[in-house]
Design a protein around this motif. Structure first.
Motif, PDB file in Angstrom:
ATOM      1  N   ARG A   1     -18.600 -17.339  -0.385  1.00 49.64           N
ATOM      2  CA  ARG A   1     -18.861 -16.074  -1.157  1.00 49.64           C
ATOM      3  C   ARG A   1     -17.511 -15.566  -1.742  1.00 49.64           C
ATOM      4  NH1 ARG A   1     -20.224 -11.569   3.536  1.00 49.64           N
ATOM      5  NH2 ARG A   1     -18.475 -11.933   4.793  1.00 49.64           N
ATOM      6  N   GLU A   2     -17.536 -14.831  -2.811  1.00 54.25           N
ATOM      7  CA  GLU A   2     -16.456 -14.385  -3.525  1.00 54.25           C
ATOM      8  C   GLU A   2     -15.924 -13.164  -2.572  1.00 54.25           C
ATOM      9  OE1 GLU A   2     -15.214 -12.483  -7.613  1.00 54.25           O
ATOM     10  OE2 GLU A   2     -16.814 -14.152  -7.659  1.00 54.25           O
ATOM     11  N   PHE A   3     -14.514 -13.145  -2.472  1.00 53.02           N
ATOM     12  CA  PHE A   3     -13.775 -12.107  -1.759  1.00 53.02           C
ATOM     13  C   PHE A   3     -13.413 -11.028  -2.741  1.00 53.02           C
ATOM     14  CE2 PHE A   3     -10.460 -15.361  -2.573  1.00 53.02           C
ATOM     15  CZ  PHE A   3      -9.586 -14.541  -3.370  1.00 53.02           C
ATOM     16  N   GLU A   4     -13.199  -9.921  -2.178  1.00 56.69           N
ATOM     17  CA  GLU A   4     -12.909  -8.698  -3.175  1.00 56.69           C
ATOM     18  C   GLU A   4     -11.428  -9.054  -3.490  1.00 56.69           C
ATOM     19  OE1 GLU A   4     -12.730  -3.880  -3.250  1.00 56.69           O
ATOM     20  OE2 GLU A   4     -13.877  -4.882  -1.702  1.00 56.69           O
ATOM     21  N   SER A   5     -11.202  -8.645  -4.711  1.00 56.73           N
ATOM     22  CA  SER A   5      -9.458  -8.871  -5.214  1.00 56.73           C
ATOM     23  C   SER A   5      -8.622  -7.919  -4.356  1.00 56.73           C
ATOM     24  CB  SER A   5      -9.461  -8.254  -6.587  1.00 56.73           C
ATOM     25  OG  SER A   5     -10.324  -9.235  -7.536  1.00 56.73           O
ATOM     26  N   PHE A   6      -7.470  -8.136  -4.123  1.00 53.40           N
ATOM     27  CA  PHE A   6      -6.674  -7.702  -3.485  1.00 53.40           C
ATOM     28  C   PHE A   6      -5.249  -7.725  -4.079  1.00 53.40           C
ATOM     29  CE2 PHE A   6      -6.067 -11.636  -1.429  1.00 53.40           C
ATOM     30  CZ  PHE A   6      -4.693 -11.678  -1.327  1.00 53.40           C
ATOM     31  N   ALA A   7      -4.399  -6.688  -3.794  1.00 46.05           N
ATOM     32  CA  ALA A   7      -3.115  -6.869  -4.694  1.00 46.05           C
ATOM     33  C   ALA A   7      -1.902  -6.604  -3.736  1.00 46.05           C
ATOM     34  CB  ALA A   7      -3.021  -5.413  -5.573  1.00 46.05           C
ATOM     35  N   PHE A   8      -0.782  -7.171  -3.950  1.00 44.83           N
ATOM     36  CA  PHE A   8       0.527  -7.015  -3.095  1.00 44.83           C
ATOM     37  C   PHE A   8       1.497  -6.513  -4.258  1.00 44.83           C
ATOM     38  CE2 PHE A   8       0.204 -11.553  -4.209  1.00 44.83           C
ATOM     39  CZ  PHE A   8       1.716 -11.790  -4.767  1.00 44.83           C
TER      40      PHE A   8
ATOM     41  N   PRO B   1       6.130  -9.746   0.242  1.00 45.40           N
ATOM     42  CA  PRO B   1       5.040  -9.303  -0.047  1.00 45.40           C
ATOM     43  C   PRO B   1       4.184  -8.355   0.764  1.00 45.40           C
ATOM     44  CG  PRO B   1       4.791 -11.530   0.387  1.00 45.40           C
ATOM     45  CD  PRO B   1       6.136 -11.204   0.791  1.00 45.40           C
ATOM     46  N   GLU B   2       3.875  -7.256   0.338  1.00 47.17           N
ATOM     47  CA  GLU B   2       2.967  -6.383   1.143  1.00 47.17           C
ATOM     48  C   GLU B   2       1.825  -5.799   0.506  1.00 47.17           C
ATOM     49  OE1 GLU B   2       5.480  -2.982   2.170  1.00 47.17           O
ATOM     50  OE2 GLU B   2       5.140  -1.951   0.238  1.00 47.17           O
ATOM     51  N   THR B   3       0.769  -5.562   1.225  1.00 47.00           N
ATOM     52  CA  THR B   3      -0.489  -5.224   0.446  1.00 47.00           C
ATOM     53  C   THR B   3      -0.372  -3.850  -0.306  1.00 47.00           C
ATOM     54  OG1 THR B   3      -1.670  -6.297   2.069  1.00 47.00           O
ATOM     55  CG2 THR B   3      -2.831  -4.516   1.090  1.00 47.00           C
ATOM     56  N   VAL B   4      -1.047  -3.665  -1.328  1.00 42.23           N
ATOM     57  CA  VAL B   4      -0.894  -2.527  -2.005  1.00 42.23           C
ATOM     58  C   VAL B   4      -2.422  -1.644  -1.674  1.00 42.23           C
ATOM     59  CG1 VAL B   4      -1.346  -1.265  -4.208  1.00 42.23           C
ATOM     60  CG2 VAL B   4       0.111  -3.273  -4.042  1.00 42.23           C
ATOM     61  N   GLU B   5      -2.289  -0.585  -0.735  1.00 40.38           N
ATOM     62  CA  GLU B   5      -3.361  -0.146  -0.079  1.00 40.38           C
ATOM     63  C   GLU B   5      -4.228   0.552  -1.013  1.00 40.38           C
ATOM     64  OE1 GLU B   5      -4.377  -0.718   2.702  1.00 40.38           O
ATOM     65  OE2 GLU B   5      -2.479  -1.480   3.586  1.00 40.38           O
ATOM     66  N   PHE B   6      -5.627   0.524  -0.902  1.00 36.94           N
ATOM     67  CA  PHE B   6      -6.493   1.404  -1.939  1.00 36.94           C
ATOM     68  C   PHE B   6      -6.280   1.040  -3.371  1.00 36.94           C
ATOM     69  CE2 PHE B   6      -4.829   4.517   1.358  1.00 36.94           C
ATOM     70  CZ  PHE B   6      -5.855   4.330   2.183  1.00 36.94           C
ATOM     71  N   TYR B   7      -5.717  -0.264  -3.504  1.00 39.24           N
ATOM     72  CA  TYR B   7      -5.942  -0.753  -4.941  1.00 39.24           C
ATOM     73  C   TYR B   7      -7.297  -1.022  -5.559  1.00 39.24           C
ATOM     74  CZ  TYR B   7      -5.263  -3.785  -8.904  1.00 39.24           C
ATOM     75  OH  TYR B   7      -5.149  -4.595 -10.289  1.00 39.24           O
ATOM     76  N   GLN B   8      -7.639  -0.467  -6.746  1.00 41.82           N
ATOM     77  CA  GLN B   8      -8.693  -0.380  -7.413  1.00 41.82           C
ATOM     78  C   GLN B   8      -8.804  -1.686  -8.474  1.00 41.82           C
ATOM     79  OE1 GLN B   8     -11.664   1.002  -6.546  1.00 41.82           O
ATOM     80  NE2 GLN B   8     -10.464   1.742  -4.838  1.00 41.82           N
ATOM     81  N   PRO B   9      -9.307  -2.714  -8.169  1.00 39.43           N
ATOM     82  CA  PRO B   9      -9.226  -3.708  -9.226  1.00 39.43           C
ATOM     83  C   PRO B   9     -10.251  -3.676 -10.406  1.00 39.43           C
ATOM     84  CG  PRO B   9     -10.779  -4.379  -7.335  1.00 39.43           C
ATOM     85  CD  PRO B   9     -10.050  -3.219  -6.871  1.00 39.43           C
TER      86      PRO B   9
END
Length: 356
Positions: free
Chosen positions: A242-249, A257-265
């Protein structure tokens, strides 16, 4: 590991291959172990390979550093989660593009992401810098290393393009992807590789990219955010699970690299079709063509093709239409075909009585 024999197998060898390949309804076959995940979506299993693709400066190597670090600790880094079996915890990292100094920086980054000491090598990670070798030697070294490392579970190849001389060669590309398939199956490992995307669309480069798309378990795209180039977005282009939800760093002050919290793709249609080719007929109305040509020919006929292109750029530019070289060439062809501009010997004349 036995080297590939380019000769046709003997009938006895072919029979052995057939016997080995038979699938029976009464047989039991072990399911491939899931070893790499993004959140709860499986992106990598033993016996398969995956790939990251992206344009230049999209931070593909930072992304794969996080994957490697997760595998190194068999834990979670960014959104990547690894769970390799005890007998599959060794990692081989192949870099084909950069010199040893750059590779050392990548190695340091992986260790810091994993929370491991930077002053000693990790027992379960081996990194090889193969930039100075020819494609066939890089391939041979990789094959040898895969065959000789015990308890190998993950191989990172950054980047696979340097295993071939011609990225558009169907023969070379098929050979390389066939090796990935054989290595992963024979050793029951997972291989993750990196390949650049074409500059003008989202396709992985060359015939190698086509083969990867056809055979890989997962293809992930790393792309700079349209509004903030300091942010890189990771999404699944092709995935068997199943496709995962896009995320950003983003890259923090420690160059990690660190996660960008609350990123809206951004919402996008599957496959995101590439931009339509420039069409002077559809995109520019008749009156704007006429105004642009009046400006281009205000000093009379134009001598020579190069001068013609430059005057077109200037004339259309006055109407707010920017023409690069390729668009100017396409415009010149269009104007000639429509008889809006007529070529007489080496001169170009504006035909003010044209019919659109």
């Amino acid at each position: 590991m036995e080297k590939t024999n380019c000769n046709i197998p003997t009938p006895e060898e072919l029979k052995a291959y057939i016997d080995e390949s038979v699938i029976s309804v009464t047989g039991t076959y072990e399911q491939s172990a899931s070893v790499l995940m993004v959140d709860d979506s499986v992106i990598g299993t033993l016996g398969n390979f995956s790939a990251s693709i992206g344009k230049a400066k999209s931070k593909k190597t930072f992304n794969v550093s996080a994957i490697t670090a997760a595998a190194l600790i068999n834990g979670t880094v960014l959104h990547y989660r690894a769970c390799f079996p005890e007998n599959k915890k060794k990692i081989l990292y192949i870099d084909t593009e950069q010199g040893k100094n750059h590779c050392k920086k990548v190695l340091d980054r992986i260790l810091r992401l994993a929370g491991l000491p930077e002053n000693s090598d990790a027992d379960n990670l081996k990194m090889l810098a193969l930039r100075k070798y020819s494609p066939e030697v890089r391939l041979a070294i990789t094959e040898q290393a895969i065959g000789m490392i015990p308890d190998l579970g993950l191989v990172i190849i950054d980047g696979i393009r340097d295993f071939v001389y011609d990225i558009n060669s169907p023969g070379e590309s098929t050979d390389v992807i066939s090796k990935l398939m054989r290595w992963t199956d024979d050793r029951q490992i997972h291989i993750h590789t990196i390949l650049h995307q074409n500059k003008n669309d989202e396709h992985a480069r060359g015939h190698v990219g086509t083969e990867l798309n056809n055979k890989a378990e997962t293809i992930m795209q790393i792309e700079a955010d349209k509004d903030d180039k300091s942010i890189s977005v990771v999404e699944a282009l092709h995935i068997r699970d199943r496709e995962f939800e896009s995320f950003a760093f983003r890259i923090n002050d420690e160059c990690l690299p660190e996660t960008v919290e609350f990123y809206q793709p951004q919402k996008r249609q599957a496959g995101r079709p590439s931009k339509e080719p420039f069409d002077p007929y559809k995109e520019i109305p008749e009156d704007m063509h006429r105004s642009a040509l009046n400006a281009a020919f205000e000093s009379g006929n134009i001598n020579g093709y190069d001068n013609f292109l430059e005057r077109l750029k200037e004339g259309y530019g006055r109407q707010g239409i920017k023409l690069g070289h390729n668009k100017a060439v396409k415009m010149a062809t269009f104007l000639n075909n429509k008889r809006m501009v007529v070529k007489e010997d080496k001169e170009y004349r504006f035909n003010r009585d044209f019919h659109y």
